[in-house]
Design a protein around this motif. Structure first.
Motif, PDB file in Angstrom:
ATOM      1  N   ASN A 185       0.851  -1.194   0.000  1.00 17.81           N
ATOM      2  CA  ASN A 185       0.000   0.000   0.000  1.00 17.81           C
ATOM      3  C   ASN A 185       0.885   1.242   0.000  1.00 17.81           C
ATOM      4  O   ASN A 185       1.666   1.451   0.926  1.00 17.81           O
ATOM      5  N   GLY A 186       0.773   2.064  -1.038  1.00 17.15           N
ATOM      6  CA  GLY A 186       1.556   3.297  -1.112  1.00 17.15           C
ATOM      7  C   GLY A 186       0.960   4.380  -0.230  1.00 17.15           C
ATOM      8  O   GLY A 186      -0.250   4.436  -0.019  1.00 17.15           O
ATOM      9  N   PRO A 244     -15.174   4.708  12.122  1.00  7.67           N
ATOM     10  CA  PRO A 244     -13.749   4.677  11.789  1.00  7.67           C
ATOM     11  C   PRO A 244     -13.521   4.143  10.373  1.00  7.67           C
ATOM     12  O   PRO A 244     -14.383   3.478   9.818  1.00  7.67           O
ATOM     13  N   PHE A 245     -12.331   4.474   9.795  1.00  9.24           N
ATOM     14  CA  PHE A 245     -11.943   3.833   8.542  1.00  9.24           C
ATOM     15  C   PHE A 245     -10.429   3.640   8.512  1.00  9.24           C
ATOM     16  O   PHE A 245      -9.680   4.381   9.139  1.00  9.24           O
ATOM     17  N   THR A 246      -9.995   2.608   7.786  1.00 10.15           N
ATOM     18  CA  THR A 246      -8.574   2.288   7.637  1.00 10.15           C
ATOM     19  C   THR A 246      -8.012   3.113   6.490  1.00 10.15           C
ATOM     20  O   THR A 246      -8.627   3.193   5.426  1.00 10.15           O
ATOM     21  N   LEU A 247      -6.878   3.767   6.725  1.00 11.84           N
ATOM     22  CA  LEU A 247      -6.231   4.577   5.679  1.00 11.84           C
ATOM     23  C   LEU A 247      -5.606   3.688   4.600  1.00 11.84           C
ATOM     24  O   LEU A 247      -5.446   2.491   4.788  1.00 11.84           O
ATOM     25  N   GLY A 248      -5.184   4.322   3.507  1.00 11.97           N
ATOM     26  CA  GLY A 248      -4.435   3.617   2.461  1.00 11.97           C
ATOM     27  C   GLY A 248      -5.259   3.442   1.203  1.00 11.97           C
ATOM     28  O   GLY A 248      -6.184   2.632   1.167  1.00 11.97           O
ATOM     29  N   HIS A 249      -4.931   4.234   0.153  1.00 14.27           N
ATOM     30  CA  HIS A 249      -5.720   4.138  -1.079  1.00 14.27           C
ATOM     31  C   HIS A 249      -4.880   3.788  -2.311  1.00 14.27           C
ATOM     32  O   HIS A 249      -5.343   3.947  -3.429  1.00 14.27           O
ATOM     33  N   GLU A 250      -3.641   3.312  -2.082  1.00 15.27           N
ATOM     34  CA  GLU A 250      -2.834   2.822  -3.223  1.00 15.27           C
ATOM     35  C   GLU A 250      -2.527   1.352  -2.940  1.00 15.27           C
ATOM     36  O   GLU A 250      -1.532   1.041  -2.289  1.00 15.27           O
ATOM     37  N   ILE A 251      -3.394   0.476  -3.429  1.00 16.55           N
ATOM     38  CA  ILE A 251      -3.391  -0.905  -2.949  1.00 16.55           C
ATOM     39  C   ILE A 251      -3.109  -1.902  -4.074  1.00 16.55           C
ATOM     40  O   ILE A 251      -3.667  -1.787  -5.162  1.00 16.55           O
ATOM     41  N   ALA A 252      -2.254  -2.889  -3.773  1.00 15.13           N
ATOM     42  CA  ALA A 252      -2.088  -4.034  -4.670  1.00 15.13           C
ATOM     43  C   ALA A 252      -1.916  -5.281  -3.809  1.00 15.13           C
ATOM     44  O   ALA A 252      -1.430  -5.205  -2.670  1.00 15.13           O
ATOM     45  N   GLY A 253      -2.342  -6.409  -4.330  1.00 14.04           N
ATOM     46  CA  GLY A 253      -2.262  -7.660  -3.571  1.00 14.04           C
ATOM     47  C   GLY A 253      -2.743  -8.808  -4.425  1.00 14.04           C
ATOM     48  O   GLY A 253      -2.516  -8.817  -5.631  1.00 14.04           O
ATOM     49  N   ALA A 254      -3.463  -9.734  -3.781  1.00 14.33           N
ATOM     50  CA  ALA A 254      -3.972 -10.890  -4.534  1.00 14.33           C
ATOM     51  C   ALA A 254      -5.375 -11.207  -4.053  1.00 14.33           C
ATOM     52  O   ALA A 254      -5.689 -11.028  -2.867  1.00 14.33           O
ATOM     53  N   VAL A 255      -6.220 -11.675  -4.972  1.00 13.34           N
ATOM     54  CA  VAL A 255      -7.588 -12.066  -4.617  1.00 13.34           C
ATOM     55  C   VAL A 255      -7.502 -13.224  -3.623  1.00 13.34           C
ATOM     56  O   VAL A 255      -6.814 -14.223  -3.875  1.00 13.34           O
ATOM     57  N   ALA A 256      -8.191 -13.066  -2.454  1.00 13.10           N
ATOM     58  CA  ALA A 256      -8.078 -14.082  -1.406  1.00 13.10           C
ATOM     59  C   ALA A 256      -9.378 -14.866  -1.231  1.00 13.10           C
ATOM     60  O   ALA A 256      -9.348 -16.017  -0.785  1.00 13.10           O
ATOM     61  N   ALA A 257     -10.521 -14.261  -1.543  1.00 14.23           N
ATOM     62  CA  ALA A 257     -11.813 -14.959  -1.415  1.00 14.23           C
ATOM     63  C   ALA A 257     -12.840 -14.200  -2.236  1.00 14.23           C
ATOM     64  O   ALA A 257     -12.693 -12.991  -2.459  1.00 14.23           O
ATOM     65  N   LEU A 258     -13.869 -14.916  -2.691  1.00 14.06           N
ATOM     66  CA  LEU A 258     -14.895 -14.306  -3.538  1.00 14.06           C
ATOM     67  C   LEU A 258     -16.213 -14.208  -2.782  1.00 14.06           C
ATOM     68  O   LEU A 258     -16.623 -15.173  -2.121  1.00 14.06           O
ATOM     69  N   ARG A 266       8.256   6.404  -3.624  1.00 13.56           N
ATOM     70  CA  ARG A 266       7.004   6.401  -2.878  1.00 13.56           C
ATOM     71  C   ARG A 266       7.150   5.449  -1.692  1.00 13.56           C
ATOM     72  O   ARG A 266       7.660   4.324  -1.860  1.00 13.56           O
ATOM     73  N   ALA A 267       6.747   5.854  -0.484  1.00 13.41           N
ATOM     74  CA  ALA A 267       6.761   4.930   0.654  1.00 13.41           C
ATOM     75  C   ALA A 267       5.669   3.892   0.434  1.00 13.41           C
ATOM     76  O   ALA A 267       4.514   4.234   0.184  1.00 13.41           O
ATOM     77  N   VAL A 268       6.055   2.617   0.507  1.00  9.72           N
ATOM     78  CA  VAL A 268       5.085   1.536   0.322  1.00  9.72           C
ATOM     79  C   VAL A 268       5.136   0.637   1.557  1.00  9.72           C
ATOM     80  O   VAL A 268       6.217   0.199   1.977  1.00  9.72           O
ATOM     81  N   ILE A 269       3.959   0.404   2.149  1.00 10.79           N
ATOM     82  CA  ILE A 269       3.859  -0.462   3.326  1.00 10.79           C
ATOM     83  C   ILE A 269       3.503  -1.872   2.876  1.00 10.79           C
ATOM     84  O   ILE A 269       2.638  -2.059   2.017  1.00 10.79           O
TER      85      ILE A 269
END
Ligand code: NAD
Ligand code: ZN
Length: 351
Positions: free
Chosen positions: A35-36, A60-74, A346-349
């Motif tokens: 997440n950038g 409340p909401f979780t921050l972070g709007h630059e997201i990449a990953g993998a589909v984990a469940a449908l 870019r800082a990426v977590i």
């Protein structure tokens, strides 16, 4: 799971424990690989309740709007989703897909889209996030860590560059004010998509060195700072652009000084685009205040098509994503480095 959240209006974000979310109808669960961090995140704890509710945010909401990953469940009704395990980047702005703007492919102007993943809805600074199927962009071999910043820094700057392309003829100059995350991509998009000479402006010498590496033809330091006199700054920019001025200026800072200097540097029939949320104002008179016959505009984020285009540009090796990786428990340090403009990429977590 741990999540870096804004727990209440006007509260600073912090790491808390929350349940893993469940994908609803038409949604998938995504395991976040990267997440950038965006400069906009630093202003989100200043949103007051009345404004937040007006634009459809909830806490409340979780921050972070630059997201990449993998589909984990449908979730239910996701027959058109990529299969579990597929690497994806996420389009973060929400849009309804039905209004006149969305139907015209201008979904970044969707009136229903002021809340998105990571601003007013749960974002990617956690191991899992949910997203609708149409927000998924398959990565086709691109590294998720490189892909995450493309979804906003890459796509929003692409949206801005795309908008000024008609003003950029061979021999013309484009100015990028604020060569940070978005500005670094803007320099690359200008070089990849236009014949313009590119001048980068930043108060940080380190960022100017990165700007050169990313393709800027010339750099101008020290101008556009809060202390800089806008008239002197505009003069320095005019000099950097040749006497006729800039064909296009994109301002990724947005203070009084950068807006005044940037607008002042635009030649007739050129374009000025404001992206930076510095809250600055322009005091301009009817004569001599705005460039003649020019476009002056602000915009909001990027479209779904922009995000797909930028992922394709990166996959083709036409643009590079410079990153610095931090673990989730160092997220506060990463935001400090972003705020101090000491980052090279870019800082990426990686939650
Ligand atoms: P960043 O911190 O990575 O980059 C900002 C850069 O501007 C830094 O390199 C910094 O040194 C430079 N800078 C600061 N003050 C300056 C000045 N006075 N003159 C010249 N340079 C100066 O930030 P970012 O994540 O790239 O975001 C840039 C801006 O765009 C922010 O204001 C952010 O809120 C905004 N943004 C807008 C949208 C949108 O949709 N409109 C989307 C994302 C980000
Ligand atoms: Zn819409």
């Amino acid at each position: 799971m741990p999540a870096y959240r804004i727990n209440d209006w006007l509260e600073n974000p912090r790491l808390v424990d929350v349940p893993v979310p469940q994908p609803g109808r038409g949604e998938v669960l995504v395991a976040v690989a990267a997440n950038g961090l965006c400069h906009s995140d630093l202003t989100m704890s200043q949103i007051a309740g009345e404004i937040g509710e007006l634009i459809g945010w909830r806490v409340p909401f979780t921050l972070g709007h630059e997201i990449a990953g993998a589909v984990a469940a449908l979730g239910e009704d996701t027959t058109d989703a990529p299969q579990v395990g597929t690497p994806v980047a996420l389009v973060s702005p929400a849009s309804c897909g039905r209004c006149a703007y969305c139907l015209a492919g201008r979904d970044s102007a969707c009136p229903n889209g002021l809340a998105g993943r990571g601003y007013g809805r749960d974002g990617g600074l956690a191991p899992y996030v949910v997203a609708p199927v149409r927000a998924l962009i398959p990565l086709n071999g691109l590294d998720p860590v490189a892909a995450a910043p493309l979804t906003d820094a890459g796509a929003t700057s692409y949206h801005a560059v795309r908008r000024v392309l008609p003003a950029l003829a061979p021999g013309g100059t484009a100015v990028v004010i604020g060569a940070g995350g978005l500005g670094g991509f803007a320099i690359q998009h200008l070089k990849a998509c236009s014949p313009a000479r590119v001048v980068a402006v930043d108060t940080s010498p380190a960022r100017l060195a990165v700007a050169r590496e990313l393709g800027a033809d010339e750099t101008v330091s020290g101008v556009g700072s809060e202390r800089g006199d806008p008239a002197r700054v505009a003069g320095a920019l005019k000099e950097a652009c040749g006497n006729e001025g800039a064909a296009a200026v994109l301002d990724f800072v947005g203070t009084d000084a950068t807006i005044t200097a940037g607008v002042g540097a635009v030649r007739p029939c050129g374009a000025f685009g404001l992206v930076g949320s510095g809250g600055g104002r322009l005091r301009a008179s009817w004569y001599g205040g705005l460039p003649r016959e020019a476009e002056v505009f602000t915009f909001q984020g990027s479209t779904i098509a922009d995000a797909h285009a930028v992922v394709a540009l990166a996959a083709a090796g036409r643009i590079r994503s410079l990153v610095e990786v931090f673990p989730l428990d160092s997220v506060a340090d990463a935001y400090d480095a972003l705020d101090d403009a000491t980052l090279r990429g870019r800082a990426v977590i990686t939650p």
